[in-house]
Design a protein around this motif. Structure first.
Motif, mmCIF file in Angstrom:
data_model
loop_
_atom_site.group_PDB
_atom_site.id
_atom_site.type_symbol
_atom_site.label_atom_id
_atom_site.label_comp_id
_atom_site.label_asym_id
_atom_site.label_seq_id
_atom_site.Cartn_x
_atom_site.Cartn_y
_atom_site.Cartn_z
ATOM 1 N N GLU A 1 -6.411 3.015 0.377
ATOM 2 C CA GLU A 1 -6.665 1.637 1.527
ATOM 3 C C GLU A 1 -8.621 2.274 1.113
ATOM 4 O O GLU A 1 -8.980 0.925 1.531
ATOM 5 C CB GLU A 1 -6.558 1.999 2.577
ATOM 6 C CG GLU A 1 -5.584 1.280 3.124
ATOM 7 C CD GLU A 1 -4.942 1.176 4.644
ATOM 8 O OE1 GLU A 1 -5.261 1.863 5.351
ATOM 9 O OE2 GLU A 1 -3.909 0.004 4.990
ATOM 10 N N ALA B 1 -0.653 6.469 2.429
ATOM 11 C CA ALA B 1 -1.579 5.144 2.078
ATOM 12 C C ALA B 1 -2.761 5.147 2.294
ATOM 13 O O ALA B 1 -3.354 3.990 2.048
ATOM 14 C CB ALA B 1 -0.028 4.112 2.944
ATOM 15 N N ILE C 1 1.089 -1.018 0.191
ATOM 16 C CA ILE C 1 -0.195 -0.408 -0.497
ATOM 17 C C ILE C 1 0.857 1.183 0.045
ATOM 18 O O ILE C 1 0.865 2.627 -0.586
ATOM 19 C CB ILE C 1 -0.519 -0.289 0.949
ATOM 20 C CG1 ILE C 1 -1.634 -1.189 0.723
ATOM 21 C CG2 ILE C 1 -1.222 1.288 1.307
ATOM 22 C CD1 ILE C 1 -3.087 -0.506 0.280
ATOM 23 N N GLU C 2 2.472 1.528 0.732
ATOM 24 C CA GLU C 2 2.755 2.770 1.197
ATOM 25 C C GLU C 2 3.576 2.763 -0.326
ATOM 26 O O GLU C 2 4.010 4.193 -0.745
ATOM 27 C CB GLU C 2 3.432 2.410 1.642
ATOM 28 C CG GLU C 2 3.284 2.334 3.364
ATOM 29 C CD GLU C 2 2.742 0.979 3.329
ATOM 30 O OE1 GLU C 2 2.760 -0.224 2.611
ATOM 31 O OE2 GLU C 2 1.206 1.461 5.066
ATOM 32 N N ALA D 1 1.256 3.944 -3.006
ATOM 33 C CA ALA D 1 0.664 4.925 -3.297
ATOM 34 C C ALA D 1 1.814 6.569 -3.323
ATOM 35 O O ALA D 1 1.241 7.561 -3.274
ATOM 36 C CB ALA D 1 0.643 5.447 -1.510
#
Length: 417
Positions: free
Chosen positions: A45, A41, A23-24, A27
């Motif tokens: 999400e 993030a 996710i990080e 992003a």
């Protein structure tokens, strides 16, 4: 229909995960920023959870970051896993998630290009299947298999075939020319369009598509140039056997599985073709890594193969033992890493070099360029489709084809679409 209604959040999750991104990481690549409404993030999400709709601009950035067509993000459901064919690799260590995702993206791209070529072949009235695809089995003797492939390539005498060659690149160039004459497309491809996505030869070395109309071989050009000839013939053996799939580096110890046996067969046939038994028959047992290294140097100079391949043949022909071979593999790997580091240092301070089009032409091969060029001239394919097959922008198609199709001398041109 609005973007919010058109996007299935599960597709966004699938696209990110198959790109090997957390996710990080995703992003950051998409360009989301942290603020009072949450971290970058957390914003992603929310999109993947259906709580927040991505903008069209964000979707375009996702497609680029995930190496997917923009339209794929509009699918109703995540698709089934892509078919990369068989996995013939015998991996000693797990592949990093990011490189595994890059390999999947590369294979998807290759399969898309090859399917377009196949469609073009089917549209030709006089198209005939490539006769040798699937004509060998792994029960064929190594010597017979090597001789049949040599006959197809027009290699009558091993040494006279190499006459005039000075280095391993000369051997690869000639083998590629003869392989393409058999109607097999041979391309060099080891990244997704930038050096940031370069895939290590430890992850994959080659890929074969054993199609009877448009067989294709992909060689990882991140590997040492001296190794390309072995990979080319190894993948050609896969096509003769009728195998589509990904191959890796030869392993000292391979599992007793059907795919491992196929891979060993392809390694041994390629080894016999490039460095035949007669070249090794005179040699005594080599009991030290130093003696093996000395002999590989001699074999490389005489036969224009890589040191790694020569060492592999010495081990397979029982001229050295597994422990000594393992030590030689370690030494060669260290030498290769040092050489790569030196080349990177030299290139940092070097300007110029081959042009974009010269490099692209070399990677794509003359057979592919000519086939696509003839399709364009016959109005059988658009510039947009040609660009997809060649892996370039539509505007780059004509300059790329200029040296093989005689553009600039009155040859007809079609308007790019």
């Amino acid at each position: 229909m609005s973007v919010e209604e058109a996007i299935n959040p599960a597709v966004l999750v699938w696209a990110r995960e198959t790109a090997g991104l957390s996710i990080e990481e995703a992003a950051h690549k998409i360009g989301l920023t942290s603020g009072t409404r949450g971290t970058a993030a957390e914003k992603l999400e929310a999109m993947e959870g259906g709580e927040r709709a991505p903008t069209e601009a964000q979707l375009a950035k996702m497609a680029a970051a995930y190496h997917r067509p923009l339209l794929s993000l509009y699918m109703a459901e995540p698709p089934r896993p892509a078919d990369r064919g068989e996995d013939f690799r015998t991996m000693r260590t797990p592949v990093a998630r990011q490189e595994a995702a890059w390999l999947d993206a590369l294979v998807r791209d290759v399969r898309t290009r090859q399917s377009i070529l196949r469609d073009m072949m089917e549209d030709e009235e006089d198209a005939e299947p490539v006769g040798f695809v699937g004509t060998l089995t792994i029960s064929t003797s190594i010597a017979e298999a090597a001789n049949r492939i040599k006959a197809a390539l027009g290699i009558d005498d091993d040494r006279s075939f190499r006459r005039g060659m000075r280095q391993p690149e000369d051997l690869f160039t000639e083998l590629r020319r003869r392989t393409e004459a058999l109607r097999v497309f041979v391309i060099l491809l080891g990244d997704l369009g930038s050096h940031h996505t370069a895939i290590s030869p430890k992850v994959f070395r080659g890929f074969a598509v054993a199609d009877k109309l448009a067989p294709m071989i992909v060689i990882n050009d991140q590997d040492a140039k001296a190794a390309w000839s072995f990979t080319l013939i190894h993948e050609l053996v896969h096509i003769f056997v009728g195998n589509t799939g990904v191959s890796g580096l030869p392993a000292k110890e391979e599992p007793h599985t059907p795919n491992a046996r196929i891979e060993r067969f392809c390694n041994d046939v390629a080894g016999e073709l490039l460095l035949p038994d007669q070249a090794l028959a005179r040699l005594p047992k080599l009991v030290t890594a130093e003696s093996v290294m000395q002999e590989t140097d001699i074999l490389c100079r005489e036969w224009h193969v890589s040191k790694a391949m020569a060492a592999y043949r010495l081990w397979r022909e029982r001229k050295t033992d597994a422990e000594t071979y393992g030590e030689v593999v370690r030494i060669l790997a260290e030498q290769w890493q040092r050489q790569r580091a030196r080349e990177r240092d030299q290139n940092r301070g070097t300007e110029g070099g081959p042009s974009y089009y010269v490099v692209r032409r070399h990677r794509l091969g003359e057979a592919l360029l000519r086939f696509v060029g003839h399709g364009l001239r016959a109005d059988a394919v658009t510039h947009t489709t040609a660009a997809k097959v060649l892996g370039v922008r539509p505007g780059a198609v004509e300059p790329l084809l200029s040296s093989v199709m005689g553009l600039g001398n009155g040859a007809p041109r079609r308007k790019a679409t």
